[in-house]
Each structure stands twice: as structure tokens, then as C-alpha cells.
Design a protein around this motif. Structure first.
Motif, PDB file in Angstrom:
ATOM      1  N   ASP A   1       0.909  -1.335   0.012  1.00  0.00           N
ATOM      2  CA  ASP A   1       0.171   0.017   0.013  1.00  0.00           C
ATOM      3  C   ASP A   1       0.720   1.315   0.119  1.00  0.00           C
ATOM      4  N   TYR A   2       1.860   1.191   0.691  1.00  0.00           N
ATOM      5  CA  TYR A   2       2.877   2.376   0.826  1.00  0.00           C
ATOM      6  C   TYR A   2       3.697   2.401  -0.392  1.00  0.00           C
ATOM      7  N   ARG A   3       4.142   1.309  -1.198  1.00  0.00           N
ATOM      8  CA  ARG A   3       5.090   1.529  -1.954  1.00  0.00           C
ATOM      9  C   ARG A   3       4.706   1.497  -3.607  1.00  0.00           C
ATOM     10  N   CYS A   4       3.638   0.534  -3.837  1.00  0.00           N
ATOM     11  CA  CYS A   4       3.270   0.219  -5.139  1.00  0.00           C
ATOM     12  C   CYS A   4       2.261   1.108  -5.691  1.00  0.00           C
ATOM     13  N   LYS A   5       2.383   1.787  -6.437  1.00  0.00           N
ATOM     14  CA  LYS A   5       1.629   2.811  -7.301  1.00  0.00           C
ATOM     15  C   LYS A   5       0.502   2.205  -8.201  1.00  0.00           C
ATOM     16  N   VAL A   6      -0.344   2.755  -8.809  1.00  0.00           N
ATOM     17  CA  VAL A   6      -1.467   2.273  -9.555  1.00  0.00           C
ATOM     18  C   VAL A   6      -0.713   1.524 -10.779  1.00  0.00           C
ATOM     19  N   ASP A   7       0.323   1.959 -11.341  1.00  0.00           N
ATOM     20  CA  ASP A   7       1.030   1.539 -12.625  1.00  0.00           C
ATOM     21  C   ASP A   7       1.553   0.275 -12.150  1.00  0.00           C
ATOM     22  N   VAL A   8       2.099  -0.183 -11.148  1.00  0.00           N
ATOM     23  CA  VAL A   8       2.559  -1.343 -10.554  1.00  0.00           C
ATOM     24  C   VAL A   8       1.462  -2.217 -10.221  1.00  0.00           C
ATOM     25  N   LEU A   9       0.346  -1.642  -9.539  1.00  0.00           N
ATOM     26  CA  LEU A   9      -0.513  -2.714  -9.013  1.00  0.00           C
ATOM     27  C   LEU A   9      -1.495  -3.073 -10.302  1.00  0.00           C
ATOM     28  N   GLY A  10      -1.847  -2.220 -11.131  1.00  0.00           N
ATOM     29  CA  GLY A  10      -2.792  -2.444 -12.340  1.00  0.00           C
ATOM     30  C   GLY A  10      -4.293  -2.519 -11.678  1.00  0.00           C
ATOM     31  N   PHE A  11      -4.387  -1.727 -10.558  1.00  0.00           N
ATOM     32  CA  PHE A  11      -5.652  -1.689  -9.946  1.00  0.00           C
ATOM     33  C   PHE A  11      -5.868  -0.205  -9.288  1.00  0.00           C
ATOM     34  N   PRO A  12      -6.865   0.223  -9.072  1.00  0.00           N
ATOM     35  CA  PRO A  12      -7.009   1.665  -8.473  1.00  0.00           C
ATOM     36  C   PRO A  12      -6.244   1.685  -6.968  1.00  0.00           C
ATOM     37  N   ASN A  13      -6.148   0.782  -6.459  1.00  0.00           N
ATOM     38  CA  ASN A  13      -5.534   0.549  -4.925  1.00  0.00           C
ATOM     39  C   ASN A  13      -5.258  -0.760  -4.504  1.00  0.00           C
TER      40      ASN A  13
END
Length: 439
Positions: free
Chosen positions: A57-69
């Protein structure tokens, strides 16, 4: 000492390996040890998951997750529902700001529930509490949450005492009605999921109202109520809603008192043939129109489609308004609203049946509804010879099982059990007509 611990650990691992294969081969002491070991491991892994998800939650942004959160990402990658995944994300996020609580939780000294409670207190302390008192308050809460005998009520009791000690003009969270929430969401399988967060006073009213309606109801022969506490509370909540809507104190909505509105074809309501067989027959006869040939569905204003069995259940003791439609579904004529069981008939039913007539029940009349032995849409008259008083549970049972009712020569109902209950299907007298059992 260390060697002994290693031997015990190796022995426990061997026992766990056996448990995974064939639990029945374990001795009772080994079985108990296995359950404790597995539970401890689950708690350790859950704490580790919270720590890792907090980092995601702290490090991974939307482009890495592939999801809004992170919540949506976790739910998509696991069997967790979105709500459960969200609680894990929030706990991990909060523990990053509360290292003292995080240390206890990640050491598996306190549970996730207790960690969340203490964290909420620290995030929103009583407004009258000085900043320098935070450490002592946190330590008191951690002490209450630590140990095998710790429970949520004990932690909440400490929170309540701290809130009273630092009283201010603002109500404590347990009494703050502005924090109240109540969610009722339709699920994919056509049910409703209910979730709420209520203040202490509202919660007390709810639990008091449900208390008398959700008590165990043993059978006449002393057999215990087979319903779980959750099922009893659900039945009590259903009864609470039914009484409220029947009382007429709910005001008006669109010029009418709010109640359950059911839309259904009279032909479907009266037709007792199997809907699936009828649909298959219609589809075979007219393949191009098969999507529009499946009848046998009722409709409610809030929940949408409903089975015909449930529609018959609701229409037993109802007010119905006949509406004539043309082939395009446009109204042609509106009939006069009529109640299937009148107030006078209900009084007569109460005088005859004295409550739920199902053998061994005897629930009070205020819990009961009028049931048509032969459904009125199938030509069954709304007279005393075709009516019986049933509580909500047994009303549903009669509509969804092979139990049958016949009116006896004494003009009292008798109940005929299905073959899986009694192979000979011997008629049983109504509850208030059963002979008293010898003590």
C-alpha cells in the motif's frame, strides 16, 4: 533445554505431517497439539500478510498494481472479498503510524481485532486527553489485549473508562451518532448483505428488540431449537420488520404506507407445475423466443426477481390489487384492492388456533400469519375451512417442503408429515389440540 525444544519441534512437525494426511491416525493429545500449532501458525502468517500488504500500500502505485488501490489488487489475487481486503490494508496502513502497537501485533501478542481497536483510540483520542497521556493510555490498552484470556469486551471496557476519565463536551465514539452507518447491499445471488456501525444507545435498542424475538424455541417434546444463534437473530429481525410494517406507524411513501410490493402473473401464481420444465417445453416449441418464454418469475420493487414459491408465501396474507394488462404490458383496467385474510378472520383464527398451529410450536399469535391450505390464486377460498395460523418459520416450511395440511372433521387443521419424517404419514393434530404429555 535447547535440544529438548528442538526434539519437541521435530516431533510436532511429524505430528503435523500426519495430520495433513490422516487426522484420524493421531492420538487425542496429538490432535489437540496440532490444532494449537496450526492456529499459532495462521496467526503468524496473518500478521505477516498485514505487514507485507502495508508495504504494498505504501510503495506500489497504480501503474505497478494494475488496480486503483491495494485493496482491489489484493481481492483480485486472493479469495478475499473486497471488504475483507480493505480491512487488511487499513490495518497495515495504520500500524505504520503506530510502531508500539505494530510490535505487539507482529509478535502475535495481540489479535488483529484488538490492534484495530487500540489503533482507532490512538488515532482519535478523547478531545480532553492531554498529549502526554497517550503513552500510558496505549500501554493500558495493550496490557488489556495481551494474553490468552484477553477479549474484545475487556479492551472496550478500558477504552470506555479512558473516555470517561477525559470527558469533554463531545460525546465519546461509542455514543457519537454522527459515526453511525448502516449498509444494505444486494448480493450477486439475490440476497441482501447487511453491515452497520451503531452507537451504544442504538445498539442497545436493537439488541433489546431482538432479544425476545430470537430466544430458542424448544419443541413440545423438549427437543432443543436446532437454529444457530445467528439464524435465531435473523428470524427475530424478520419478525421485527414484519410487525413494524404491519403496525401502520411507518408513515407514507408515495401516498401509501410502505410495505412489501409484489408483482406477479396470476397464471404463474396459480400454476403449480415445475417452472424449469415449463421453460424447457416453451424453448423447444419456440427456439427464437426462448428468452421471452420463461415465465414463473415474480418481481419486487427493491430486490427484483423472486421465485414463485416465495411469491405464494408472501401472497398468503396480503392485500392484492388486480391489474389487467394488454399483450404489450400496458394497463387496461385496475381492480379494487382486497385483503386475502380480513381482520375479523384473523381474530377467528387466533381464537381457534391460539398461535402457530404447527405441531410442537405454539408461537404466539402476534408472530403468526394466515396461511391458505389451498392457495387462493388456485381457487382456494379465504374462509376458516381453508385458513390456518402459522409462524414465519413454519409458514416458509409449508411452502418449501412436502408437509401438507388437511382440515379435520372437527374443523381444526391436521398436519401430514412428508415420508422422510414419517413413512406412514400419520396425521398430527394442531399444536393446541395435541394431548398433554405425561411428565
Amino acid at each position: 533445554m535447547g535440544l529438548g525444544g528442538d526434539i519437541q519441534g521435530a516431533l510436532s512437525d511429524e505430528i503435523l505431517a500426519t495430520a495433513v494426511g490422516d487426522a484420524w491416525r493421531l492420538a487425542e493429545a496429538e490432535l489437540l497439539e496440532s490444532v494449537v500449532r496450526v492456529s499459532e501458525e495462521i496467526q503468524r502468517l496473518e500478521a505477516l500478510r498485514v505487514k507485507l500488504v502495508g508495504a504494498v500500500d505504501y510503495r506500489c502505485k497504480v501503474d505497478v498494481l494494475g488496480f486503483p488501490n491495494a485493496k482491489m489488487w489484493l481481492a483480485s489475487k486472493t479469495l478475499l472479498e473486497v471488504g475483507a481486503a480493505g480491512r487488511i490494508v487499513l490495518l497495515g496502513r495504520g500500524l505504520r503510524q503506530q510502531p508500539e502497537i505494530a510490535d505487539e501485533y507482529f509478535d502475535t501478542s495481540i489479535s488483529a481485532e484488538h490492534a484495530a481497536l487500540i489503533m482507532k483510540f490512538c488515532e482519535r483520542p478523547p478531545k480532553g486527553m492531554p498529549l502526554e497521556a497517550m503513552d500510558d493510555c496505549r500501554n493500558a490498552l495493550l496490557f488489556a489485549a495481551t494474553g490468552p484470556t484477553a477479549n474484545t469486551d475487556a479492551v472496550r471496557a478500558v477504552i470506555a473508562r479512558l473516555e470517561r476519565a477525559f470527558e469533554s463536551d463531545d460525546p465519546p465514539p461509542s455514543e457519537d451518532t454522527e459515526l453511525n452507518e448502516f449498509h444494505a447491499s444486494k448480493t450477486l445471488n439475490g440476497r441482501v448483505a447487511v453491515k452497520g456501525d451503531l452507537d451504544a444507545v442504538t445498539g442497545e435498542m436493537l439488541l433489546s428488540a431482538l432479544s425476545g424475538l430470537s430466544k430458542p424455541r424448544p419443541a413440545q417434546d423438549g427437543t432443543k431449537d436446532s437454529r444457530t444463534p445467528g439464524q435465531r437473530r435473523a428470524d427475530g429481525f424478520t419478525e421485527l420488520l414484519r410487525r413494524y410494517l404491519n403496525s401502520g406507524i411507518a408513515g407514507e411513501e408515495g401516498g401509501e404506507r410502505p410495505h412489501v410490493s409484489l408483482h406477479v402473473s396470476v397464471r404463474d401464481l396459480a400454476d403449480h407445475t415445475d417452472c424449469r420444465a415449463r421453460a424447457e417445453h416453451d424453448a423447444a416449441a419456440s427456439p427464437d423466443d426462448s428468452l421471452f418464454a420463461v415465465d414463473g418469475v415474480a418481481w419486487t420493487e427493491w430486490m427484483g426477481p423472486l421465485s414463485i414459491k416465495a411469491a405464494r408465501l408472501l401472497s398468503c396474507d396480503s392485500i392484492y390489487t388486480p391489474i389487467v394488462l394488454d399483450e404489450n404490458g400496458a394497463p387496461l383496467d385496475l381492480g379494487i384492492s382486497t385483503r386475502t385474510v380480513t381482520k375479523r378472520q384473523r381474530k377467528a383464527l387466533v381464537a381457534r388456533d391460539r398461535g402457530c398451529a404447527f405441531p410442537g410450536c405454539g408461537a404466539p399469535p402476534s408472530w403468526c400469519e394466515g396461511h391458505h391450505i389451498v392457495h387462493w390464486s388456485a381457487g382456494g377460498p379465504s374462509d376458516m375451512g381453508n385458513l390456518v395460523l402459522l409462524c414465519g418459520f413454519h409458514h416458509r416450511l409449508l411452502h418449501h417442503s412436502d408437509w401438507e395440511i388437511e382440515m379435520g372433521a372437527d374443523r381444526h387443521p391436521t398436519f401430514i408429515p412428508p415420508r422422510q419424517v414419517d413413512w406412514e404419514r400419520k396425521p398430527l393434530p394442531a399444536h393446541n389440540r395435541a394431548r398433554p404429555r405425561a411428565s
